[in-house]
Design a protein around this motif. Structure first.
Motif, short mmCIF file in Angstrom:
data_model
loop_
_atom_site.label_atom_id
_atom_site.label_comp_id
_atom_site.label_asym_id
_atom_site.label_seq_id
_atom_site.Cartn_x
_atom_site.Cartn_y
_atom_site.Cartn_z
N UNK A 90 21.88 50.15 161.93
CA UNK A 90 22.41 49.06 161.12
C UNK A 90 22.78 47.86 161.97
N UNK A 91 22.89 48.05 163.29
CA UNK A 91 23.28 46.95 164.17
C UNK A 91 22.34 45.76 164.10
N UNK A 92 21.05 45.99 163.93
CA UNK A 92 20.13 44.86 163.92
C UNK A 92 20.26 44.05 162.64
N UNK A 93 20.69 44.67 161.57
CA UNK A 93 20.81 43.96 160.30
C UNK A 93 22.04 43.06 160.27
N UNK A 94 23.08 43.40 161.02
CA UNK A 94 24.34 42.65 160.98
C UNK A 94 24.68 41.97 162.30
N UNK A 95 24.12 42.45 163.41
CA UNK A 95 24.54 41.99 164.72
C UNK A 95 24.36 40.50 164.95
N UNK A 96 23.21 39.96 164.56
CA UNK A 96 22.94 38.54 164.83
C UNK A 96 23.92 37.64 164.11
N UNK A 97 24.22 37.94 162.86
CA UNK A 97 25.16 37.13 162.09
C UNK A 97 26.56 37.22 162.68
N UNK A 98 27.03 38.43 162.95
CA UNK A 98 28.39 38.62 163.46
C UNK A 98 28.60 37.91 164.79
N UNK A 99 27.64 38.04 165.70
CA UNK A 99 27.79 37.43 167.02
C UNK A 99 27.64 35.92 166.97
N UNK A 100 26.79 35.42 166.08
CA UNK A 100 26.63 33.97 165.96
C UNK A 100 27.92 33.33 165.45
N UNK A 101 28.60 33.99 164.53
CA UNK A 101 29.86 33.47 164.01
C UNK A 101 30.90 33.37 165.13
N UNK A 102 30.92 34.35 166.03
CA UNK A 102 31.93 34.40 167.08
C UNK A 102 31.58 33.53 168.28
N UNK A 103 30.31 33.53 168.66
CA UNK A 103 29.92 32.86 169.91
C UNK A 103 28.94 31.72 169.73
N UNK A 104 28.43 31.50 168.50
CA UNK A 104 27.43 30.46 168.30
C UNK A 104 26.13 30.80 169.02
N UNK A 105 25.34 29.82 169.44
CA UNK A 105 24.09 30.10 170.16
C UNK A 105 24.30 30.88 171.45
N UNK A 106 25.50 30.79 172.03
CA UNK A 106 25.78 31.56 173.24
C UNK A 106 25.80 33.06 172.99
N UNK A 107 25.63 33.45 171.74
CA UNK A 107 25.50 34.88 171.43
C UNK A 107 24.31 35.49 172.17
N UNK A 108 23.34 34.65 172.51
CA UNK A 108 22.22 35.13 173.33
C UNK A 108 22.73 35.67 174.67
N UNK A 109 23.74 35.01 175.23
CA UNK A 109 24.32 35.49 176.48
C UNK A 109 25.05 36.82 176.27
N UNK A 110 25.64 36.98 175.08
CA UNK A 110 26.31 38.25 174.77
C UNK A 110 25.32 39.40 174.80
N UNK A 111 24.15 39.19 174.19
CA UNK A 111 23.13 40.24 174.19
C UNK A 111 22.63 40.52 175.60
#
Length: 533
Positions: free
Chosen positions: A32-53
């Motif tokens: 289920x992580x792929x279905x929700x992960x991108x949205x959740x991390x984008x809300x918290x980190x914006x485009x820098x969510x790429x760095x989180x991954x």
């Protein structure tokens, strides 16, 4: 002629090859992580969510390589509980296994809840079946359907690991293909490069946002790479296949998640993120890729995504029930949980452990109503579980150096301490509210251990090796104290960046202390021999 892979009394059936092991790990990573992960991390980190991954991939990649060496050198089921046992004795082995088992046993019901939450967004399901209450908790009908999913997982696991492997292999092909299809379609229909600097720039919340996104779904998405190691005792050629399976699964999962995050950010309507990332697809929308596909005129893809929203979490839940059962089986073999959980049925499957996972999973539906509710707690538990592996690896290299190691971690003297530091940082970023609860759970586990030992004759109880376990309690207690004064749910008394330095320094001190307290070589050899006898 007898089958050399056939199960004998008390032994697991060795029936899984490289592809089965690899798919078991990959099937857990892509849930289920792929279905929700991108949205959740984008809300918290914006485009820098790429760095989180990327950061999560590096940190968990090191931990995966640590597990790969351990799994190849000690190919036994329930490895995350047994590696610390070999290095530090029953008390440390129980603590690691207890955290690992709790994490694993809770994921099956979480994944089922994710499946039902997505299904409830389908119009006719929402109108006719009424799976969820308005607050997101399961209705009576939802509980019945969830129980049916858990019962199905149980039946597949009891029928044998070969059926589990075959069933999972089929679902993993679909679970991997659908995310890649989503990436291809979204990128072909819309790619707004300006989104990567919109809404406050590439990193609107700075490094803090990058770190905060890790326990909010990124690390959770990568969890599961160790599933091949949990079933190593049922692999046909564990020395050759276990390490390769873990490494390949982790590499594929990392590539898939990075591509999904890029596609998600680029496909958003620029006006939705021009003023910030608080609500890129609309509040209350937990089907972000389906929403984007529909908006871009690819309604057929939305249908595929809703189908996969059932298949992906369900497949992951199936695998985690198997992993949880092998962990309790391992602890039963070590006599730190009641002996019946180590009972093996006619098909070479730990039936009692499978049934225990079903019962605890059913109970978990009551206090935890949604996928989001447990992500930080499960991530924190996983961090503790993973932290035992690098310190055990370092200790076993010192105390059990002559053992053949088909895969050897490069620069192990550096990466093993680094892996321990990474696990502790993930624990810290998970937040104080999750971490102190886990400390309480560890104490409850010690009560379970004490009750179990009271049921064993005094002469058969074995030695807990308190001296070799002396580092565990200061470690966990010290981390909780640091979290209490840190900036992730704590008082923020520790300044930014200095808090990370404190965690790193504390972790290194604990790591090297633990290695010095490891069991002597003869005790390690005796423990390994007893597990293989």
């Amino acid at each position: 002629m007898s089958n050399p892979n056939a199960a004998t009394d008390g032994e697991l059936h060795r029936a899984v090859g490289f592809w089965g092991l690899m798919f078991l790990s990959l099937g857990s990573i892509i849930g289920s992580g792929w279905l929700l992960g991108a949205l959740t991390t984008a809300v918290i980190a914006g485009p820098a969510s790429l760095l989180s991954w990327l950061l999560a991939a590096v940190m968990l990649g090191v931990l995966a390589l640590v597990h790969a060496e351990l799994g190849a050198a000690y190919p036994i089921s329930g490895g995350t509980a047994r590696f610390p046992y070999f290095a530090f004795g029953p008390l440390v082995g129980f603590t690691a296994g207890w955290m690992s088992w709790l994490r694993s046993v809770m994921i099956s019901p979480i994944e089922v809840e994710a499946t039902l939450s997505y299904s409830d967004r389908i119009g006719w399901v929402h109108d006719r079946v009424h799976i969820l209450h308005p607050n997101g908790t399961l209705t009576l009908a939802g509980l019945v359907i969830a129980s049916c999913f858990m019962l199905l997982f149980t039946v597949v696991n009891i029928l044998g690991v070969r059926l589990l492997s075959s069933t999972n292999s089929v679902t993993v092909v679909l679970k991997t293909a659908v995310p890649l299809l989503t990436v291809a379609v979204l990128m072909s229909l819309a790619f707004h490069g300006a989104n990567f600097t919109a809404g406050g720039g590439f990193a609107p919340h700075g490094a803090h946002g990058v770190f905060a996104a890790l326990p909010a779904g990124v690390v959770f998405a990568f969890l599961g790479f160790e599933q091949a190691i949990q079933l190593a005792g049922e692999a046909r050629d564990p020395q050759r296949d276990v390490s390769r399976a873990v490494i390949v699964a982790m590499a594929i999962g990392t590539a898939v998640y990075l591509l999904l995050q890029i596609a998600f950010i680029a496909a958003l309507e620029p006006s939705a993120v021009s003023h910030g990332w608080a609500s890129p697809v609309g509040r209350g929308d937990f089907g972000p890729y389906a929403t984007l596909a529909t908006a871009l005129g690819a309604a057929w893809l939305a249908v595929v995504l809703y189908v996969d929203a059932v298949v992906s979490p369900a497949g992951t839940g199936l695998v985690y029930m198997a992993g949880a059962a092998r962990l309790s089986y391992a602890m039963g073999r070590q006599r730190v949980l009641p002996a019946p959980v180590a009972a093996v049925g006619r098909r070479g499957v730990p039936v009692v452990s499978v049934l225990l996972a079903f019962v605890v999973g059913e109970l978990a539906f009551l206090p935890f109503p949604s996928w989001q509710a447990l992500v930080s707690v499960v991530t924190s538990a996983a961090a503790v579980m993973y932290a035992f592996a690098p310190v055990a690896l370092h200790a076993l290299r010192v105390r059990d150096s002559a053992r053949p190691r088909p895969y050897r971690l490069p620069a192990g003297s550096v990466l093993a301490p680094a892996g321990f530091v990474f696990a502790n940082l993930i624990f810290y970023w998970s937040g104080y509210q999750a971490d102190w609860k886990l400390a309480a759970v560890v104490l409850f586990g010690l009560v379970v251990l004490a009750v179990t030992r009271r049921g064993i004759p005094v002469g058969d109880r074995g030695v807990l090796r308190w001296r070799s376990a002396a580092w565990v309690w200061p470690w966990l207690g010290g981390l909780v104290v640091i979290c209490r004064f840190g900036r992730y749910g704590g008082t923020r008394a520790l300044p930014g960046w200095w808090d990370l330095l404190v965690v790193i320094a504390f972790s290194l001190a604990v790591h090297y202390t633990a290695v010095r307290l490891a069991l002597p070589s003869d005790a390690v050899d005796t423990a390994v021999r007893s597990e293989r006898s």
